[in-house]
Scaffold this motif. Structure first.
Motif, PDB file in Angstrom:
ATOM      1  N   PRO A 199      36.269  54.151  71.305  1.00  0.00           N
ATOM      2  CA  PRO A 199      35.530  55.607  72.049  1.00  0.00           C
ATOM      3  C   PRO A 199      34.149  55.781  72.579  1.00  0.00           C
ATOM      4  CG  PRO A 199      35.529  55.103  69.518  1.00  0.00           C
ATOM      5  CD  PRO A 199      36.379  54.315  70.065  1.00  0.00           C
ATOM      6  N   LEU A 200      34.310  56.586  73.051  1.00  0.00           N
ATOM      7  CA  LEU A 200      32.620  57.333  73.906  1.00  0.00           C
ATOM      8  C   LEU A 200      31.949  58.260  72.905  1.00  0.00           C
ATOM      9  CD1 LEU A 200      34.793  58.055  77.709  1.00  0.00           C
ATOM     10  CD2 LEU A 200      33.121  55.939  76.401  1.00  0.00           C
ATOM     11  N   ALA A 201      30.831  57.850  73.429  1.00  0.00           N
ATOM     12  CA  ALA A 201      30.082  57.934  72.717  1.00  0.00           C
ATOM     13  C   ALA A 201      29.966  59.764  73.451  1.00  0.00           C
ATOM     14  CB  ALA A 201      28.716  57.992  72.488  1.00  0.00           C
ATOM     15  N   GLN A 202      29.894  60.726  72.029  1.00  0.00           N
ATOM     16  CA  GLN A 202      29.496  62.481  72.265  1.00  0.00           C
ATOM     17  C   GLN A 202      28.413  62.796  73.557  1.00  0.00           C
ATOM     18  OE1 GLN A 202      30.506  64.540  69.437  1.00  0.00           O
ATOM     19  NE2 GLN A 202      33.630  63.921  69.635  1.00  0.00           N
ATOM     20  N   LEU A 203      28.412  63.556  74.321  1.00  0.00           N
ATOM     21  CA  LEU A 203      27.349  64.355  74.868  1.00  0.00           C
ATOM     22  C   LEU A 203      26.750  65.586  73.382  1.00  0.00           C
ATOM     23  CD1 LEU A 203      28.660  64.149  78.503  1.00  0.00           C
ATOM     24  CD2 LEU A 203      26.622  62.786  76.954  1.00  0.00           C
ATOM     25  N   SER A 204      25.490  65.559  73.534  1.00  0.00           N
ATOM     26  CA  SER A 204      24.920  66.520  72.835  1.00  0.00           C
ATOM     27  C   SER A 204      25.003  67.741  73.421  1.00  0.00           C
ATOM     28  CB  SER A 204      23.233  65.961  72.895  1.00  0.00           C
ATOM     29  OG  SER A 204      22.693  65.656  73.753  1.00  0.00           O
TER      30      SER A 204
END
Length: 124
Positions: free
Chosen positions: A111-116
């Motif tokens: 899974p890709l990291a979520q953007l803040s």
């Protein structure tokens, strides 16, 4: 581009002047009732025509040499292309490393990291 247009214009004008019927071979027409300007243009046309014919005759050996070397070059390029083409199509890959195979194994999904929220606000 502009210089090409001017060169083309000069060449076309010269060819037009050379191709105009100027009776260069018939010197008896010089005694006609034509004006001085018309006779002068006729002399200029005749001299340009003679110069163009002289240039054509002197350039003929060079043009023949260029055309023969171009034919030889194109023949050698075509032969080399055929050799390379046959070498590439006739050879089969001999080792497993050179063969192209599809990867049928299942890969793991990451899974890709979520953007803040601050980063997304800067982008928008």
């Amino acid at each position: 581009m502009n210089s090409c247009l001017w060169i083309t214009f000069v060449i076309m004008t010269t060819l037009y002047i050379v191709n105009v019927k100027a009776d260069c071979d018939n010197p008896s027409s010089d005694n006609s009732d034509e004006g001085e300007v018309k006779q002068w243009f006729k002399k200029v046309r005749c001299s340009i025509k003679k110069g163009a014919e002289d240039i054509q005759e002197s350039a003929k050996p060079w043009t023949d040499k260029i055309s023969s070397s171009a034919k030889e070059f194109s023949t050698s390029v075509a032969q080399k292309f055929d050799e390379v083409k046959h070498r590439l199509t006739d050879e089969k890959p001999s080792t497993e490393a050179t063969r192209i195979s599809l990867n049928d194994e299942i890969t793991e999904k990451v899974p890709l990291a979520q953007l803040s929220s601050t980063t997304t606000a800067d982008i928008v």
